[in-house]
Scaffold this motif. Structure first.
Motif, PDB file in Angstrom:
ATOM      1  N   CYS A 291     -54.669 -28.252  29.050  1.00  0.00           N
ATOM      2  CA  CYS A 291     -55.597 -28.047  30.162  1.00  0.00           C
ATOM      3  C   CYS A 291     -56.703 -29.090  30.071  1.00  0.00           C
ATOM      4  O   CYS A 291     -57.190 -29.400  28.984  1.00  0.00           O
ATOM      5  N   LYS A 292     -57.122 -29.627  31.209  1.00  0.00           N
ATOM      6  CA  LYS A 292     -58.175 -30.644  31.220  1.00  0.00           C
ATOM      7  C   LYS A 292     -59.535 -30.084  30.822  1.00  0.00           C
ATOM      8  O   LYS A 292     -60.370 -30.800  30.298  1.00  0.00           O
ATOM      9  N   VAL A 293     -59.768 -28.799  31.067  1.00  0.00           N
ATOM     10  CA  VAL A 293     -61.071 -28.206  30.822  1.00  0.00           C
ATOM     11  C   VAL A 293     -61.165 -27.609  29.418  1.00  0.00           C
ATOM     12  O   VAL A 293     -62.012 -27.996  28.619  1.00  0.00           O
TER      13      VAL A 293
ATOM     14  N   GLY B  52     -48.554 -29.050  34.840  1.00  0.00           N
ATOM     15  CA  GLY B  52     -49.760 -28.987  35.637  1.00  0.00           C
ATOM     16  C   GLY B  52     -50.929 -29.622  34.925  1.00  0.00           C
ATOM     17  O   GLY B  52     -50.779 -30.267  33.881  1.00  0.00           O
ATOM     18  N   LEU B  53     -52.122 -29.441  35.495  1.00  0.00           N
ATOM     19  CA  LEU B  53     -53.333 -30.033  34.953  1.00  0.00           C
ATOM     20  C   LEU B  53     -54.269 -29.010  34.330  1.00  0.00           C
ATOM     21  O   LEU B  53     -54.960 -29.311  33.367  1.00  0.00           O
ATOM     22  N   TYR B  54     -54.295 -27.797  34.901  1.00  0.00           N
ATOM     23  CA  TYR B  54     -55.244 -26.777  34.469  1.00  0.00           C
ATOM     24  C   TYR B  54     -54.514 -25.489  34.115  1.00  0.00           C
ATOM     25  O   TYR B  54     -53.473 -25.180  34.692  1.00  0.00           O
ATOM     26  N   CYS B  55     -55.080 -24.712  33.181  1.00  0.00           N
ATOM     27  CA  CYS B  55     -54.544 -23.379  32.915  1.00  0.00           C
ATOM     28  C   CYS B  55     -54.971 -22.476  34.075  1.00  0.00           C
ATOM     29  O   CYS B  55     -55.837 -22.824  34.871  1.00  0.00           O
TER      30      CYS B  55
ATOM     31  N   TYR C  47     -58.664 -20.913  38.417  1.00  0.00           N
ATOM     32  CA  TYR C  47     -59.284 -19.890  39.247  1.00  0.00           C
ATOM     33  C   TYR C  47     -60.801 -20.023  39.244  1.00  0.00           C
ATOM     34  O   TYR C  47     -61.447 -19.880  40.274  1.00  0.00           O
ATOM     35  N   LYS C  48     -61.383 -20.290  38.067  1.00  0.00           N
ATOM     36  CA  LYS C  48     -62.835 -20.409  37.980  1.00  0.00           C
ATOM     37  C   LYS C  48     -63.363 -21.550  38.829  1.00  0.00           C
ATOM     38  O   LYS C  48     -64.426 -21.455  39.427  1.00  0.00           O
TER      39      LYS C  48
ATOM     40  N   GLY D 142     -54.494 -30.064  41.130  1.00  0.00           N
ATOM     41  CA  GLY D 142     -55.943 -30.193  41.020  1.00  0.00           C
ATOM     42  C   GLY D 142     -56.675 -30.242  42.340  1.00  0.00           C
ATOM     43  O   GLY D 142     -57.874 -30.513  42.387  1.00  0.00           O
ATOM     44  N   LYS D 143     -55.980 -29.968  43.453  1.00  0.00           N
ATOM     45  CA  LYS D 143     -56.593 -29.982  44.776  1.00  0.00           C
ATOM     46  C   LYS D 143     -57.470 -28.744  44.961  1.00  0.00           C
ATOM     47  O   LYS D 143     -57.123 -27.651  44.522  1.00  0.00           O
TER      48      LYS D 143
END
Length: 93
Positions: free
Chosen positions: A51-53, A62-65, A70-71, A79-80
């Motif tokens: 995850c990027k964060v 994907g890019l994010y968990c 959601y946050k 990532g859109k």
């Protein structure tokens, strides 16, 4: 949380229904340890994406968990921005 364009890219269910009629995926007396079938490994050490964060391991491409997506109101795969979270009460815990 994914956008409508990324819904097509989603992988199949990790545990599909094995006992539905017409299923030929299970062989009788098969040794699973030495079988030649490809095993599902969601957290494989080879090409595990992060995850990027929060840098946690992703279980699909994907890019994010899902939590970070959601946050921030983002699509987990591309990532859109898909959700406006400006008026949401969210904690960082």
């Amino acid at each position: 949380m994914v956008c409508t364009t990324c819904e097509k890219k989603l992988q199949a269910v990790a545990c599909p229904e094995k006992w539905k009629e017409g299923s030929n995926s299970r062989k009788i007396n098969e040794n699973k340890a030495i079988g030649k079938t490809k095993k599902y490994a969601p957290y494989a050490t080879g090409k595990a994406a992060k995850c990027k964060v929060c840098k946690s391991t992703l279980h699909q491409e994907g890019l994010y968990c899902h939590g970070c997506a959601y946050k921030k109101g983002l699509c987990a795969m591309c990532g859109k921005q898909i959700l406006d979270t400006k008026n949401y009460k969210q904690s960082a815990k």
